[in-house]
Design an enzyme around this catalytic site. Structure first.
Site, PDB file in Angstrom:
ATOM      1  N   TYR A  16     -13.824 -13.095  -0.419  1.00 51.41           N
ATOM      2  CA  TYR A  16     -14.710 -11.926  -0.444  1.00 51.41           C
ATOM      3  C   TYR A  16     -15.913 -12.282  -1.548  1.00 51.41           C
ATOM      4  CZ  TYR A  16     -11.491  -8.148   1.004  1.00 51.41           C
ATOM      5  OH  TYR A  16     -11.051  -7.486   1.805  1.00 51.41           O
ATOM      6  N   ARG A  26       0.702  -1.442   0.032  1.00 51.61           N
ATOM      7  CA  ARG A  26      -0.036  -0.057   0.003  1.00 51.61           C
ATOM      8  C   ARG A  26       0.997   1.216  -0.005  1.00 51.61           C
ATOM      9  NH1 ARG A  26      -5.545  -0.769   1.539  1.00 51.61           N
ATOM     10  NH2 ARG A  26      -5.997  -2.560   0.320  1.00 51.61           N
ATOM     11  N   ARG A  51      -7.860  11.352  -5.856  1.00 47.78           N
ATOM     12  CA  ARG A  51      -9.167  10.508  -5.383  1.00 47.78           C
ATOM     13  C   ARG A  51     -10.306  11.500  -5.190  1.00 47.78           C
ATOM     14  NH1 ARG A  51     -12.263   8.018  -4.552  1.00 47.78           N
ATOM     15  NH2 ARG A  51     -12.436   6.594  -3.039  1.00 47.78           N
ATOM     16  N   ASP A  92      -6.329  -3.408  -7.564  1.00 50.31           N
ATOM     17  CA  ASP A  92      -6.907  -3.906  -6.487  1.00 50.31           C
ATOM     18  C   ASP A  92      -7.113  -5.614  -6.818  1.00 50.31           C
ATOM     19  OD1 ASP A  92      -8.159  -3.128  -3.826  1.00 50.31           O
ATOM     20  OD2 ASP A  92      -9.666  -4.503  -4.875  1.00 50.31           O
ATOM     21  N   ARG A 120      -3.752   6.196   0.771  1.00 50.81           N
ATOM     22  CA  ARG A 120      -4.340   7.294   1.115  1.00 50.81           C
ATOM     23  C   ARG A 120      -3.438   8.534   2.134  1.00 50.81           C
ATOM     24  NH1 ARG A 120      -9.985   4.637   2.778  1.00 50.81           N
ATOM     25  NH2 ARG A 120      -8.167   2.998   2.815  1.00 50.81           N
TER      26      ARG A 120
END
Ligand code: CP3
Length: 341
Positions: free
Chosen positions: A144, A18, A31, A67, A22
């Protein structure tokens, strides 16, 4: 790349899971303009984020901005990213009947935008730095699809596994086929190494892992080119390390809940290791971060085949200057260790 091949290096290489995310204001600014999925589908923006993050923190490798759940869309699922506590997938896959109906994917068509992003990122990245591609592992992707999002108990996933092992194995075989085609496409497009994220497999005990997951990991790694280093990462995997190694991968990615020296001893000398600073250590101060870097490097003890990373992804609120300092510290301290040996 030398560390991946367990060859000697001047300084321990470092990249962070990552690293494009963010905690970077450049990423947050983008974003604010573009939804996450649209960003992933814009090869020029992906290249900008991938390369921008690598340069900003001085990491030795880039990881493709993408992703784990992009592959769910061509499989026939809708993924919503802007959800709390994590992405939502629907319709959730719950029955053997639905497993039979899953459609085969052709990544070259449906995921062509990822391969284009690989080509553009590779072209924009410093030629001395490898670009790492990635995919989810079949168990984590299955969880998922079955849960429809993140889960604490993995009740639906394990219920399918325990109640209908035929459907479970058929699902895993389908996912292995699809994921292997996706990873091979990334390699053809130009990634030099890959990481397989089995983020949620730590919810299984060792014997269930060996029965329901390990054979499929072995088939997955067998389907990938042998000359491309593969990092096999999982979290909560302290009890699964030997079985993960037997599943495959030339480097085992450790999470922060194990001591690196102990873990490498259990894994044996044939694999490299990646890891494993606790991501929360980056919220502390420089002396503490330095102390933890030294500790991990001393556990690696100058052996070839160590890649420094966190034990899981960089958290969104992490101070960016601590991330930059971490990369410098790993280089500095590992050089010093090597000189003193
Ligand atoms: O820098 C990098 O590591 C590359 C980019 C990357 C992302 N997702 C970007 C992303 C990678 C390697 C992933 C893998 C991924 N995705 C995993 C495995 C890694 C792990 O954490 O164990 C998983 C489980 C996912 C699924 C996923 N996608 C989740 C759980 C989330 C939400 C989590 C969160 O932090 O909100 C996403 C969305 C996502 N993927 C974001 C990013 C930067 C946040 C999206 C945003 O900008 O709002």
């Amino acid at each position: 790349m030398r560390a991946c091949r367990k060859e000697p290096v001047d300084a321990t290489p470092v990249w962070l899971m990552r690293q494009a995310g963010r905690y970077l204001k450049e990423y947050r600014a983008l974003r604010a303009q573009v939804p996450f999925l649209e960003l992933c589908k814009s090869p020029d923006l992906v290249a900008e984020i991938t390369v921008g993050a690598t340069d900003r923190i001085g990491a030795d490798a880039a990881i493709l901005f993408a992703d784990l759940l992009l592959i769910a869309e061509p499989m026939g699922f809708t993924v919503e990213y802007d959800r709390s506590p994590g992405p939502r997938i629907h319709p959730a896959l719950r029955s053997a009947n639905e497993v039979d109906k899953l459609r085969e994917i052709e990544p070259r068509d449906s995921l062509a935008y990822v391969f284009e992003a690989v080509r553009r990122s590779r072209a924009a990245l410093d030629s001395s730095k490898p670009l790492i591609g990635f995919a989810g592992a079949p168990f984590t992707l299955a969880s998922y699809l079955i849960e429809g999002g993140p889960s604490r108990s993995f009740r639906h996933t394990k219920t399918l596994m325990f109640r209908d092992s035929g459907a479970w194995h058929a699902l895993m075989e389908y996912l292995v086929r699809s994921l292997a085609a996706f990873v091979c496409g990334q390699i053809e497009a130009g990634v030099q190494a890959i990481q397989i994220f089995d983020s949620w497999v730590g919810c299984l005990g060792p014997s269930d892992y060996r029965e329901f997951v390990q054979p499929h990991m072995a088939a997955f790694f067998r389907a990938l080119p042998r000359d491309v280093p593969a990092i096999h990462f999982a979290t909560g995997s302290g009890l699964l390390l030997e079985s993960m190694r037997d599943g495959g991968g030339s480097i085992i990615g450790l999470d922060y809940r194990v001591d690196l020296d102990e873990a490498w001893k259990r894994l044996g000398p044939d694999v490299g290791v990646q890891g494993n600073l606790d991501p929360v250590a980056l919220f502390s101060n420089l002396p503490f971060i330095r102390q933890r870097v030294r500790k991990i490097l001393s556990q690696a003890a100058g052996r070839s085949g160590h890649i420094f990373n966190l034990g899981h992804g960089v958290l969104p609120e992490t101070p960016v200057e601590h991330v930059v300092d971490l990369v410098k510290l790993v280089h500095e301290e590992s050089r010093r260790c090597k000189e003193s040996r």
